[in-house]
Write a protein that holds these residues in place. Structure first.
Motif, mmCIF file in Angstrom:
data_model
loop_
_atom_site.group_PDB
_atom_site.id
_atom_site.type_symbol
_atom_site.label_atom_id
_atom_site.label_comp_id
_atom_site.label_asym_id
_atom_site.label_seq_id
_atom_site.Cartn_x
_atom_site.Cartn_y
_atom_site.Cartn_z
ATOM 1 N N HIS A 1 51.236 13.332 -23.769
ATOM 2 C CA HIS A 1 50.782 13.242 -25.160
ATOM 3 C C HIS A 1 49.556 12.340 -25.172
ATOM 4 C CE1 HIS A 1 50.931 10.593 -28.823
ATOM 5 N NE2 HIS A 1 50.867 11.772 -29.406
ATOM 6 N N LEU A 2 48.604 12.650 -26.012
ATOM 7 C CA LEU A 2 47.479 11.752 -26.233
ATOM 8 C C LEU A 2 46.961 11.946 -27.646
ATOM 9 C CD1 LEU A 2 44.645 13.561 -26.086
ATOM 10 C CD2 LEU A 2 45.051 13.364 -23.658
ATOM 11 N N THR A 3 46.175 10.983 -28.090
ATOM 12 C CA THR A 3 45.535 11.093 -29.393
ATOM 13 C C THR A 3 44.036 10.920 -29.203
ATOM 14 O OG1 THR A 3 45.733 8.731 -29.908
ATOM 15 C CG2 THR A 3 47.550 10.169 -30.622
ATOM 16 N N TYR B 1 45.695 21.303 -23.431
ATOM 17 C CA TYR B 1 46.367 20.526 -24.481
ATOM 18 C C TYR B 1 46.380 21.326 -25.774
ATOM 19 C CZ TYR B 1 46.492 16.295 -21.666
ATOM 20 O OH TYR B 1 46.764 15.369 -20.688
ATOM 21 N N ARG B 2 47.450 21.129 -26.528
ATOM 22 C CA ARG B 2 47.591 21.789 -27.826
ATOM 23 C C ARG B 2 47.769 20.738 -28.913
ATOM 24 N NH1 ARG B 2 52.274 25.879 -26.170
ATOM 25 N NH2 ARG B 2 52.620 24.237 -24.661
ATOM 26 N N GLU B 3 47.093 20.968 -30.006
ATOM 27 C CA GLU B 3 47.209 20.056 -31.145
ATOM 28 C C GLU B 3 48.541 20.297 -31.845
ATOM 29 O OE1 GLU B 3 45.191 19.521 -35.504
ATOM 30 O OE2 GLU B 3 43.828 19.962 -33.832
ATOM 31 N N PHE B 4 49.190 19.186 -32.258
ATOM 32 C CA PHE B 4 50.425 19.331 -33.022
ATOM 33 C C PHE B 4 50.442 18.494 -34.287
ATOM 34 C CE2 PHE B 4 51.455 15.857 -30.162
ATOM 35 C CZ PHE B 4 52.179 14.967 -30.939
ATOM 36 N N TYR C 1 34.715 13.135 -33.600
ATOM 37 C CA TYR C 1 33.958 13.144 -32.353
ATOM 38 C C TYR C 1 33.959 14.515 -31.681
ATOM 39 C CZ TYR C 1 33.615 8.059 -32.478
ATOM 40 O OH TYR C 1 33.335 6.770 -32.838
ATOM 41 N N GLY C 2 34.901 15.379 -32.061
ATOM 42 C CA GLY C 2 35.001 16.705 -31.454
ATOM 43 C C GLY C 2 35.594 16.702 -30.053
ATOM 44 N N ILE C 3 36.138 15.566 -29.629
ATOM 45 C CA ILE C 3 36.639 15.446 -28.263
ATOM 46 C C ILE C 3 37.913 16.267 -28.041
ATOM 47 C CG2 ILE C 3 38.034 13.366 -28.605
ATOM 48 C CD1 ILE C 3 35.737 13.993 -25.606
ATOM 49 N N GLU C 4 38.583 16.653 -29.126
ATOM 50 C CA GLU C 4 39.795 17.445 -28.953
ATOM 51 C C GLU C 4 39.503 18.757 -28.213
ATOM 52 O OE1 GLU C 4 38.470 18.093 -33.292
ATOM 53 O OE2 GLU C 4 38.486 16.453 -31.860
ATOM 54 N N GLY C 5 38.291 19.305 -28.362
ATOM 55 C CA GLY C 5 37.920 20.528 -27.648
ATOM 56 C C GLY C 5 37.950 20.352 -26.138
ATOM 57 N N PHE C 6 37.552 19.175 -25.651
ATOM 58 C CA PHE C 6 37.627 18.887 -24.218
ATOM 59 C C PHE C 6 39.068 19.005 -23.738
ATOM 60 C CE2 PHE C 6 38.651 15.535 -21.089
ATOM 61 C CZ PHE C 6 37.956 16.027 -19.989
ATOM 62 N N TYR C 7 39.983 18.381 -24.457
ATOM 63 C CA TYR C 7 41.387 18.396 -24.042
ATOM 64 C C TYR C 7 42.006 19.775 -24.205
ATOM 65 C CZ TYR C 7 40.922 13.407 -23.608
ATOM 66 O OH TYR C 7 40.513 12.175 -23.214
ATOM 67 N N ASP D 1 37.180 5.846 -42.539
ATOM 68 C CA ASP D 1 38.487 6.114 -41.953
ATOM 69 C C ASP D 1 38.436 7.456 -41.248
ATOM 70 O OD1 ASP D 1 39.272 3.787 -43.134
ATOM 71 O OD2 ASP D 1 40.547 4.722 -44.651
ATOM 72 N N ARG D 2 39.094 7.544 -40.101
ATOM 73 C CA ARG D 2 39.140 8.784 -39.315
ATOM 74 C C ARG D 2 40.584 9.204 -39.124
ATOM 75 N NH1 ARG D 2 34.053 9.207 -36.581
ATOM 76 N NH2 ARG D 2 32.648 8.023 -37.921
ATOM 77 N N GLU D 3 40.751 10.493 -38.939
ATOM 78 C CA GLU D 3 42.091 10.959 -38.631
ATOM 79 C C GLU D 3 42.373 10.773 -37.143
ATOM 80 O OE1 GLU D 3 42.287 15.014 -39.974
ATOM 81 O OE2 GLU D 3 40.664 15.640 -38.685
ATOM 82 N N GLU D 4 43.650 10.639 -36.846
ATOM 83 C CA GLU D 4 44.100 10.577 -35.465
ATOM 84 C C GLU D 4 44.701 11.940 -35.149
ATOM 85 O OE1 GLU D 4 46.020 7.051 -33.219
ATOM 86 O OE2 GLU D 4 47.642 8.141 -34.206
ATOM 87 N N ILE D 5 44.167 12.581 -34.120
ATOM 88 C CA ILE D 5 44.581 13.935 -33.755
ATOM 89 C C ILE D 5 45.529 13.839 -32.560
ATOM 90 C CG2 ILE D 5 43.788 16.221 -33.033
ATOM 91 C CD1 ILE D 5 41.007 15.358 -34.271
ATOM 92 N N HIS D 6 46.718 14.412 -32.706
ATOM 93 C CA HIS D 6 47.748 14.367 -31.664
ATOM 94 C C HIS D 6 47.745 15.662 -30.860
ATOM 95 C CE1 HIS D 6 49.913 10.724 -33.092
ATOM 96 N NE2 HIS D 6 49.241 11.033 -34.181
ATOM 97 N N LEU D 7 47.742 15.514 -29.534
ATOM 98 C CA LEU D 7 47.716 16.646 -28.624
ATOM 99 C C LEU D 7 48.775 16.446 -27.534
ATOM 100 C CD1 LEU D 7 43.893 16.334 -28.270
ATOM 101 C CD2 LEU D 7 44.928 18.354 -29.253
ATOM 102 N N TYR D 8 49.234 17.552 -26.951
ATOM 103 C CA TYR D 8 50.169 17.459 -25.834
ATOM 104 C C TYR D 8 49.901 18.604 -24.856
ATOM 105 C CZ TYR D 8 52.937 21.457 -27.363
ATOM 106 O OH TYR D 8 53.329 22.729 -27.673
ATOM 107 N N VAL D 9 50.359 18.406 -23.632
ATOM 108 C CA VAL D 9 50.297 19.438 -22.610
ATOM 109 C C VAL D 9 51.595 19.426 -21.836
ATOM 110 C CG1 VAL D 9 49.223 18.013 -20.804
ATOM 111 C CG2 VAL D 9 48.825 20.483 -20.828
#
Length: 176
Positions: free
Chosen positions: A131-133, A149-152, A138-144, A166-174
């Motif tokens: 799991h990571l956030t 990794y899948r966003e949940f 920043y668009g970094i979720e595309g790298f993962y 304020d920014r959202e925290e995006i949760h991903l897992y693999v």
């Protein structure tokens, strides 16, 4: 996307000596000051980062975390942390923290090499999932996502960079 540098090797370490600590501190400070989303808002000094690093290294010494170090051409090029759970119900997965490649080494495929090393270290520990956030905006979720990794989920306003920012925290897992 560029391929990994052939001389790049990412390995987990359980013991961080003073020389490696110094290299981790320098990298974390430089990445933060370059705008990297690794726990700080620039500008930061080594004195700002050092106590957070030392706390992390205490957890490494306790076996609660592993540092995965990326070396390219024999020098530290980046690093990440595998944060292990102490709960018996969660010992099959870990959280990946502080993923960073030194700004001078970015754009060389080293992020992929680092994450490959993180995944190998996780498998060596018998982990099945990571799991990571990431910090929104920043668009970094595309790298993962490119690494499987899948966003949940997203937590709106979880990260405050400054008043009114304020920014959202995006949760991903693999699954490994």
């Amino acid at each position: 996307m560029p391929s990994a540098v052939p001389s790049a090797v990412a390995t987990a370490v359980e013991d961080v000596d003073p020389q490696l600590r110094e290299a981790l501190l320098a990298c974390w400070t430089d990445v933060s000051n370059a705008g990297g989303a690794v726990g700080f808002v620039p500008p930061v000094s080594r004195d700002d980062v050092a106590p957070v690093l030392d706390s992390l290294l205490e957890r490494v010494a306790q076996g609660r975390e592993r540092v995965v170090v990326l070396r390219a051409d024999g020098e530290l090029a980046g690093w990440a942390v595998l944060s292990l759970s102490v709960s018996p119900l969660r010992r099959h997965w870990a959280t990946v923290l502080r993923v960073q490649v030194h700004p001078a080494r970015q754009g060389q495929g080293l992020g992929r090499a680092l994450m490959s090393g993180v995944h190998d270290a996780a498998r060596d520990l018998g982990l099945e999932m990571l799991h990571l956030t990431v910090r929104g905006g920043y668009g970094i979720e595309g790298f993962y996502q490119g690494l499987g990794y899948r966003e949940f989920g997203r937590m709106p306003g979880a990260i405050r960079l400054a008043p009114g920012d304020d920014r959202e925290e995006i949760h991903l897992y693999v699954e490994l």
